[in-house]
Design an enzyme around this catalytic site. Sequence first.
Site, mmCIF file in Angstrom:
data_model
loop_
_atom_site.group_PDB
_atom_site.id
_atom_site.type_symbol
_atom_site.label_atom_id
_atom_site.label_comp_id
_atom_site.label_asym_id
_atom_site.label_seq_id
_atom_site.Cartn_x
_atom_site.Cartn_y
_atom_site.Cartn_z
ATOM 1 N N ARG A 54 0.952 -1.666 -0.117
ATOM 2 C CA ARG A 54 -0.505 0.168 0.124
ATOM 3 C C ARG A 54 0.921 1.085 -0.129
ATOM 4 O O ARG A 54 0.548 2.591 -0.459
ATOM 5 C CB ARG A 54 -0.955 0.130 1.208
ATOM 6 N N TYR A 107 -16.075 15.830 -15.830
ATOM 7 C CA TYR A 107 -16.381 14.007 -15.809
ATOM 8 C C TYR A 107 -18.107 14.399 -14.335
ATOM 9 O O TYR A 107 -17.356 14.581 -13.785
ATOM 10 C CB TYR A 107 -15.172 12.854 -15.174
ATOM 11 N N ASP A 177 -7.506 17.676 -14.917
ATOM 12 C CA ASP A 177 -8.250 16.346 -15.607
ATOM 13 C C ASP A 177 -7.589 16.021 -17.550
ATOM 14 O O ASP A 177 -8.422 16.100 -18.488
ATOM 15 C CB ASP A 177 -9.023 15.499 -15.021
ATOM 16 N N LYS A 202 -8.619 4.490 -19.126
ATOM 17 C CA LYS A 202 -8.578 4.667 -21.227
ATOM 18 C C LYS A 202 -7.396 4.734 -21.627
ATOM 19 O O LYS A 202 -6.905 3.521 -22.175
ATOM 20 C CB LYS A 202 -9.841 6.278 -20.661
HETATM 21 C C1 LIG Z 1 -13.360 7.815 -16.718
HETATM 22 C C2 LIG Z 1 -13.097 9.010 -16.348
HETATM 23 C C3 LIG Z 1 -12.414 9.260 -15.036
HETATM 24 C C4 LIG Z 1 -12.513 8.323 -13.902
HETATM 25 O O1 LIG Z 1 -12.012 7.634 -13.856
HETATM 26 P P1 LIG Z 1 -11.859 5.602 -13.815
HETATM 27 O O2 LIG Z 1 -10.632 5.110 -13.761
HETATM 28 O O3 LIG Z 1 -13.106 5.300 -14.133
HETATM 29 O O4 LIG Z 1 -12.763 5.953 -12.164
HETATM 30 C C5 LIG Z 1 -12.324 10.540 -14.828
HETATM 31 N N1 LIG Z 1 -12.141 11.204 -15.681
HETATM 32 C C6 LIG Z 1 -12.412 11.268 -16.857
HETATM 33 C C7 LIG Z 1 -12.049 12.080 -17.823
HETATM 34 C C8 LIG Z 1 -12.986 9.658 -17.279
HETATM 35 O O5 LIG Z 1 -13.230 10.022 -18.129
#
Ligand SMILES: *Cc1c(COP(=O)(O)O)cnc(C)c1O
Length: 386
Positions: A54, A107, A177, A202
Amino acid sequence: MPKQQPETTAVTAGRDASGALSPTIWTSTTWQSSGLDDTSKAATSVHTTGNYARYSNPSVRDFERSVAELEGAEDALAFGSGMGAITSIILALCSTGDHIVAQSQLYGGTVAFLNGPCKRLGIEVTFVDGLQPGAFAAAVKPGKTMLVLAESPSNPQMGVVDFSELASIKGPYTVVDSTLATPLGQNPLAHGVSLVVHSATKGIAGHNDATLGVVAGEKDLIDALWAYAVLHGATASPYDAVNGLRGIRTLGVRLAHQCSSARELATFLASHKAISAVHYPGLPTHPQHALASKQMRQFGSLLSFDVVGGKDAARKVVDGLKLVRPAVSLGGPETLICHPASSTHVGVSPEDQATAGITQGLLRVSVGLESATDVIADFQQVLANL
Ligand SMILES: *Cc1c(COP(=O)(O)O)cnc(C)c1O
């Protein structure tokens, strides 16, 4: 030697000393020490491997180092998901009574966290249209605002935030982000923002087989996030981390193909009479195309469009596609389509959906690795039947 291109760094970064070309999965959760002093040193050191998983794991650390190098950051910290990264940033840096300025186009999960747990904990949030010049800065309350949260390109309308303007805000930490762009598409830290965060689930991992998040920035700030993260426990799995690193190795060719196909598809859709609007920063008609061209190397694999006829027409498109699959998520090999109003943004109130431009006819496409010819042909047949 000229400066190495990021596509090359994607291949060279985050390698361990073993000489193995493919990353090693360290499955151990704990490491043997050589005595009391050694244990004590391990237990009090920051973000180091060889103690307990962790706190840090060598496979995860290799993934973190590769992302840090690609983002031009001093360090990076991985999490069990993108949401794990985003919520840990917020909870590590904000306390009751603090204030956050957030982009209204964030998001859906991030918006839900800001409106739910943050509100419950007494963290005040002001949402602004981050695409309007000066909107973030105008909402900052000096001495109270701890964080400014932006997403660019923003989901699902592909709005672009001006990073230089964001970075000029003094006082709060500025966070981008950058999931939709990936570290090869843009580097917000180079413009001076404090932190860049990705859902590596992603495009970074890129094969729909890892749930992973990562944040990059200056070492002191990453160390502070780490001190919170080891208590929070949204720890990245070594299995996901090696899939993330595996994804980074091929990100250059995958992203180039996806961005080129996305542009072709966007151009085709923009010329079709059944489509009233196409949102893709790579199109010259995109309202922020000039800004996107200035701060992005590539425009991303995601686009959205409004189909004439609202939800009924959107349903017909989704049901009638043969190659393109209905699914959420993005950045993987398969071209995916989703209806944001009833999927990714279903938890967002109708008023907030309206401000974020999420109409009933809006469809979002994540362009995959198939031939663009076949993807466009699939849309051509379904739109002809509307
Ligand atoms: C999918 C996504 C998230 C969240 O990510 P997870 O891995 O599903 O927790 C945050 N921001 C954006 C722009 C995303 O596409």
